[in-house]
Scaffold this active site. Structure first.
Site, short mmCIF file in Angstrom:
data_model
loop_
_atom_site.label_atom_id
_atom_site.label_comp_id
_atom_site.label_asym_id
_atom_site.label_seq_id
_atom_site.Cartn_x
_atom_site.Cartn_y
_atom_site.Cartn_z
N GLY A 477 -27.05 65.55 -82.38
CA GLY A 477 -26.95 65.36 -81.07
C GLY A 477 -28.67 64.57 -81.02
O GLY A 477 -29.43 64.56 -79.40
N THR A 478 -29.87 64.26 -81.89
CA THR A 478 -30.95 64.40 -81.38
C THR A 478 -31.89 62.65 -81.51
O THR A 478 -32.57 62.83 -81.39
CB THR A 478 -32.05 65.00 -82.79
OG1 THR A 478 -31.15 65.14 -84.03
CG2 THR A 478 -31.56 66.47 -82.75
N ASN A 636 -39.38 56.71 -82.44
CA ASN A 636 -38.70 55.64 -81.78
C ASN A 636 -39.15 56.77 -80.31
O ASN A 636 -38.92 57.55 -79.86
CB ASN A 636 -37.58 55.60 -81.42
CG ASN A 636 -36.26 55.51 -80.40
OD1 ASN A 636 -36.92 55.13 -78.99
ND2 ASN A 636 -35.37 54.42 -80.93
N LYS A 706 -44.42 64.18 -87.86
CA LYS A 706 -44.28 65.84 -87.67
C LYS A 706 -43.01 65.63 -86.77
O LYS A 706 -42.76 65.21 -86.21
CB LYS A 706 -45.63 65.73 -86.43
CG LYS A 706 -47.06 65.28 -87.14
CD LYS A 706 -47.69 66.41 -86.35
CE LYS A 706 -49.99 66.32 -86.90
NZ LYS A 706 -50.72 66.88 -86.28
N GLY A 707 -42.42 66.69 -86.84
CA GLY A 707 -41.09 67.37 -86.22
C GLY A 707 -41.46 67.56 -84.94
O GLY A 707 -42.90 68.45 -84.35
N GLU A 710 -38.20 70.91 -82.04
CA GLU A 710 -37.89 71.75 -81.60
C GLU A 710 -39.35 72.06 -80.78
O GLU A 710 -39.71 73.19 -79.82
CB GLU A 710 -37.94 72.76 -82.53
CG GLU A 710 -36.54 72.64 -82.93
CD GLU A 710 -36.34 73.21 -84.22
OE1 GLU A 710 -36.04 74.49 -84.24
OE2 GLU A 710 -36.69 72.81 -85.19
MO1 MOS Z 1 -33.02 74.79 -85.50
S1 MOS Z 1 -32.81 75.97 -85.10
O1 MOS Z 1 -34.48 74.54 -86.96
O2 MOS Z 1 -31.58 74.28 -86.59
#
Ligand code: MOS
Length: 743
Positions: A477-478, A636, A706-707, A710
C-alpha cells in the site's frame, strides 16, 4: 480555523527528487481489478475456520465434537488429537522463521489466550463457522500473567538473551547526572497496539502432486516459502507463494505465522484446496502486535541547554516462548549530543502471544519517551524546544564519534516551524484560548534508520521500447510498484507507461521483506543495477526511445534481459545466499544505523501539531499538523508525500486513540475488533502540511535513498503530548492521551 494554504498533494520535485507520477496500480485498485490473496485460488476450495483458546494458560481437558461433526457439509475437525504434525521452527530473532514459536495443535497445553486449538474444515465458509461454534472444548485454567505488574511475570535484561543487542553506554552517566545543574527524572508508558490492516490474514493452500501453491498476504514471499517448506519438511523449491497486492500490513505480515503450515498440512491430508480467512478478533492473537512498553528517562543539562547526561531504561512485554524486543535505545542515544549515556532494555515475559514489528517498531515508543522528556527539560530550562534541539544537534554519534552520512534534522525543524507559525506559541501552558478551547502547540523529532537488505531483480527490454521489471518485493500500500517503475523509467530513459512491474510472487527473483522501510533502498538498488547492466548492452548509454529499434537491430536481437543483485556491504555475497534461503538479514544481519563505528544512516524529520482541548469536557481535537522530512533521494515526491501523510496520521492515532485493552484477570484482549479498537481516519485531522526537504546522500546506497515509510509517525505521539501540555499544563506520560487522564 487557519488561513494557510495546504501543501499540494502532488508536490513539484525539488533538488534530488524524481517525477511525481501517479500510482502505478491506482486504476486497478479503484476498478476492482487488483485481486487480493483471499480472493485468489481455485473456485471451490474447502473452507477452514479457526477455533482459538478460551483461556490463556492451562490445558484442554475435554473435547466434545459430536455436535460439530453433525453439521451437514463438515469435512473434518483438527485438534491436537488428530492434527498433522508440524516441525517446530525457531523464532526469527533466534535465527528461525516464525513470529511465534508455539506450534498450534501440538498438545493439550495452552500458552496464551487466542492460541489456535482447532481447525475446522467444511464445504462452505458458513458451515465451517457453524461447526466451529458447536465445537465444545473444556479447559483446566491456571493463573496467567497478563503483562506489566501481573503476578508471575519474569523480567530479564534483553542483552542477556539476545545475541545481537548490546546496551549502549558512553562516558560516565551517574557522575554527570549527579553533577548536572538541571535534572529531569520521568517515567513514560505506551500500550499494547495491534496493526489492524483492513485486509484480514488469510491462507489458501493448493497442492498439485507434491507442489504447494499458497495465496497469502505477505510482506516477504520468499521468507514464507522457505518457512512453510521447513515446517512441512519439504523442499522450498516445491512451494510457490502468490500475492500481488497487500491490503495493509504494518509489520503484521512480515514473518510467517503458525497458521500457514497448518492449513497447508490439512489441505495435503484432505487432498483438497483449503482456504482460511482468519477472523478480525482471531488476528489479534494468531499474528503479532506492538508490545506495551515502559520507560525511565533521566536527563542532565547545563543552564545554557547543553545536555550532559541521558539515561534510558526500557521495559517491553514479550511471551513465555520468545525473547522479542524492539530495543529502541540503540538509535535514541544517537539523536542528541549527550556525552554521558546509560541504557538498558528489559523484557518482561508474560502469558501472551509473541509481539512483533509494528509501524516504526523501536522508534515510536522510545522516541515518544525521549521527545516528551526533551520537551519537559526545555520547559524546565525555559528554552524554546526547537532551540533546545538545535543546541544539542550533532553530525556524529555521541556514543563513538562515527559520522552521519547526512543529517538534516534542524533544516526540517526550521522549515516546519516557519510553515507552522511556531513563533506564535506561548511557552507558558494554558495561555492561548479560542472561546472554550485551550490551544496548545507541540513539536518533536522524527527519525528512522536506513535499513537495507539484499535484493535481486530482472529486467527485460524489448525493441518496441517496453520493459518488464520483475522482483519479489511487495507493495503493501506504500507505492512500491510506482517507485520501481520510476527508477526503471529514469534509468532506461522510457516513459513510465512503458514499464510493467511484477512483484509479490516467489517465482520472481527474491526481494527484501517489505518492512523496515527498506524496499526502495534495497529493491531499488537491484533495479538500478539491472538498468545499468541493460545500458551496458548498448555501450553504457541507453539509446533514446526513437533510436531503440536501430540499436536492437545492431545487436541482432529483439529483446535483452538482465538479472542483477544488490547486497549492502555488510552482507555481501553471503547476503544474497541468505536471501535465496528466505532469510531476512543479509548473512544473518541487516546493515543499519548505529552499529560499531560504521557511519550512521538515518532519515530525519520534524513534526509540529496544534491541539485544542475543551476547557470543560477535555475533548481533544487536532485541527492541524505540519511535518518536514528529509530522506535522501526522493524517487517520487507524490508517493513520498502520501507516506508522510499516512505516517503523521498514524502517529496521531497512536497518541490519542490506539490501545488494545487487557483483561488483566484472564490475560485476554478485550477490544479485539475495529469498532472498539480506535483508529484515526483522514477526517480526524482537517489540515496536514507536508514539506519535502531536499537532501543528497551519496553514501547510504547506490540509490541515495533513505527509508521513509515509517519516518513520519515517529515523534508525532510526543508532539501531541507536548501540545496537550502546552494547552492544559497537564503532562500525560502514559499513552494514549484520553479525556479521563485530563480531568
Ligand atoms: Mo514494518 S513494522 O517495518 O513492516
Amino acid at each position: 480555523m487557519n488561513a494557510m494554504t495546504p501543501t499540494p498533494p502532488v508536490p513539484a520535485p525539488l533538488n534530488n527528487m524524481g517525477a511525481p507520477t501517479a500510482r502505478y496500480e491506482s486504476h486497478a485498485k479503484v476498478t476492482g481489478q487488483a485481486i487480493y490473496a483471499a480472493d485468489m485460488g481455485p473456485a471451490n476450495p474447502a473452507f477452514g475456520f479457526l477455533v482459538t483458546s478460551g483461556i490463556a494458560l492451562g490445558k484442554i481437558v475435554r473435547i466434545d465434537d459430536s455436535a460439530a461433526r453433525a453439521v451437514p457439509g463438515l469435512i473434518d475437525i483438527f485438534t491436537y488429537r488428530n492434527a498433522p504434525a508440524l516441525k517446530p521452527v525457531k523464532h526469527f530473532a533466534q535465527g528461525g522463521r516464525v513470529s511465534d514459536s508455539v506450534v498450534p495443535l501440538a498438545g493439550p497445553e495452552i500458552s496464551y489466550a487466542g492460541e489456535i486449538v482447532a481447525l475446522v474444515v467444511a464445504e462452505t465458509f458458513e458451515t465451517a463457522r457453524e461447526a466451529a461454534h458447536r465445537l465444545r472444548i473444556d479447559y483446566a485454567p491456571q493463573h496467567a500473567a497478563a503483562g506489566f505488574g501481573s503476578q508471575g511475570t519474569d523480567e530479564k535484561p534483553f542483552a542477556a538473551v539476545s545475541k545481537e543487542h548490546k546496551d549502549k553506554t558512553a562516558g560516565d552517566f551517574e557522575g554527570a547526572f549527579a553533577a548536572a545543574p538541571v535534572k529531569l527524572d520521568a517515567r513514560y508508558s505506551t500500550p499494547t497496539q495491534h496493526h489492524n490492516p483492513i485486509e484480514l490474514f488469510s491462507t489458501t493452500a493448493v497442492w498439485n502432486g507434491d507442489m504447494l501453491t499458497l495465496f497469502e498476504p505477505s510482506q516477504f514471499v520468499w521468507g514464507l516459502k522457505a518457512g512453510v517448506a521447513e515446517q512441512l519438511g519439504i523442499d522450498a523449491e516445491k512451494v510457490h507463494v502468490i500475492n500481488p497486492f497487500v491490503g495493509g500490513a504494518f509489520g503484521s505480515k512480515g514473518i510467517m505465522t503458525q497458521r500457514t503450515a497448518l492449513v497447508a498440512a490439512a489441505a495435503r491430508l484432505l487432498r483438497r484446496p483449503v482456504k482460511l480467512v482468519v477472523m478480525r478478533n482471531q488476528g489479534f492473537t494468531t499474528a503479532t502486535y506492538r508490545a506495551e512498553t515502559r520507560h525511565h528517562i533521566r536527563l542532565g543539562a547545563k543552564p545554557d541547554g547543553q545536555l550532559t547526561a541521558y539515561a534510558h531504561e526500557g521495559w517491553e512485554v514479550t511471551s513465555r516462548a520468545d525473547d522479542y524486543a524492539v530495543a529502541g535505545t540503540e538509535n535514541s542515544v544517537e539523536i542528541y549530543n549527550a556525552p554521558n549515556v546509560w541504557t538498558k532494555v528489559n523484557i518482561v515475559k508474560a502469558d501472551r502471544n509473541t509481539p512483533g514489528f509494528m509501524r516504526s517498531p523501536p522508534e515510536v515508543p522510545y522516541m515518544y519517551a525521549l521527545e516528551s522528556a526533551i520537551d519537559e527539560m526545555a520547559q524546565e530550562l525555559n528554552i524554546d524546544p526547537v532551540e533546545f534541539r538545535r543546541i544539542n544537534d550533532t553530525q556524529v554519534s555521541p556514543i563513538n564519534g562515527a559520522p552521519y552520512t547526512s543529517r538534516s534534522m534542524m533544516k526540517c525543524f526550521d522549515q516546519a516551524s516557519a510553515a507552522f507559525g511556531w513563533h506564535k506559541r506561548q511557552a507558558k501552558p494554558s495561555t492561548t484560548r479560542d472561546g472554550d478551547w485551550l490551544i496548545g502547540y507541540g513539536c518533536a523529532t522524527a527519525v528512522y534508520p536506513t535499513n537495507m537488505m539484499p535484493a535481486t531483480a530482472r529486467i527485460r527490454l524489448t525493441a518496441d521500447g517496453h520493459a518488464v521489471v520483475q522482483i519479489a518485493a511487495h507493495d503493501v500500500g506504500t507505492g512500491a510498484y510506482t517507485a520501481m517503475q520510476n527508477i526503471a523509467s529514469e534509468h532506461l530513459g522510457l516513459p513510465v507507461g512503458n514499464i510493467r512491474v511484477e512483484m509479490g510472487d516467489s517465482a520472481l527473483p527474491p526481494g527484501p521483506v517489505a518492512g523496515g522501510s527498506m524496499t526502495t533502498a534495497s529493491a531499488g538498488s537491484a533495479v538500478l543495477a539491472a538498468c545499468t547492466q541493460i545500458a551496458a548492452r548498448f555501450g553504457n548509454t541507453m539509446p533514446a526511445p526513437a533510436e531503440l529499434r536501430d540499436a536492437f537491430a545492431r545487436l541482432g536481437t529483439q529483446s535483452v534481459e538482465e538479472y542483477a543483485e544488490y547486497s549492502p556491504p555488510a552482507a555481501g555475497a553471503a547476503g544474497i545466499k541468505a536471501l535465496y534461503n528466505g532469510k531476512m538479514g543479509g548473512g544473518g544481519e541487516q546493515q543499519k544505523g548505529g552499529d560499531n563505528k560504521k557511519p550512521l544512516m538515518m532519515a530525519f524529520g520534524a513534526n509540529f501539531v496544534e491541539v485544542r482541548v475543551h476547557s470543560r469536557t477535555r475533548e481533544i481535537r487536532v485541527p492541524r499538523m505540519t511535518g518536514a522530512f528529509a530522506g535522501g533521494r526522493i524517487v517520487n515526491p507524490r508517493t513520498a508525500r502520501s507516506q508522510y501523510l499516512g505516517g503523521m496520521i498514524w502517529g496521531m492515532a497512536s497518541a490519542l486513540l490506539e490501545a488494545t485493552e487487557m483483561d488483566e484477570k484472564r490475560a485476554r484482549y478485550v477490544n479485539d475488533n475495529i469498532a472498539e479498537y480506535l483508529l484515526a481516519v483522514n477526517a480526524d485531522i482537517p489540515h496536514v502540511d507536508i514539506i519535502l526537504v531536499p537532501e543528497t546522500d551519496t553514501k547510504v546506497n547506490p540509490m541515495g535513498v533513505k527509508g521513509i515509510g515509517e519516518l513520519a509517525n515517529v515523534g508525532m505521539p510526543a508532539a501531541i503530548a507536548n501540545a496537550v501540555y502546552n494547552a492544559t499544563g497537564t503532562r500525560i506520560r502514559d499513552l494514549p492521551i484520553t479525556i479521563d487522564k485530563l480531568i
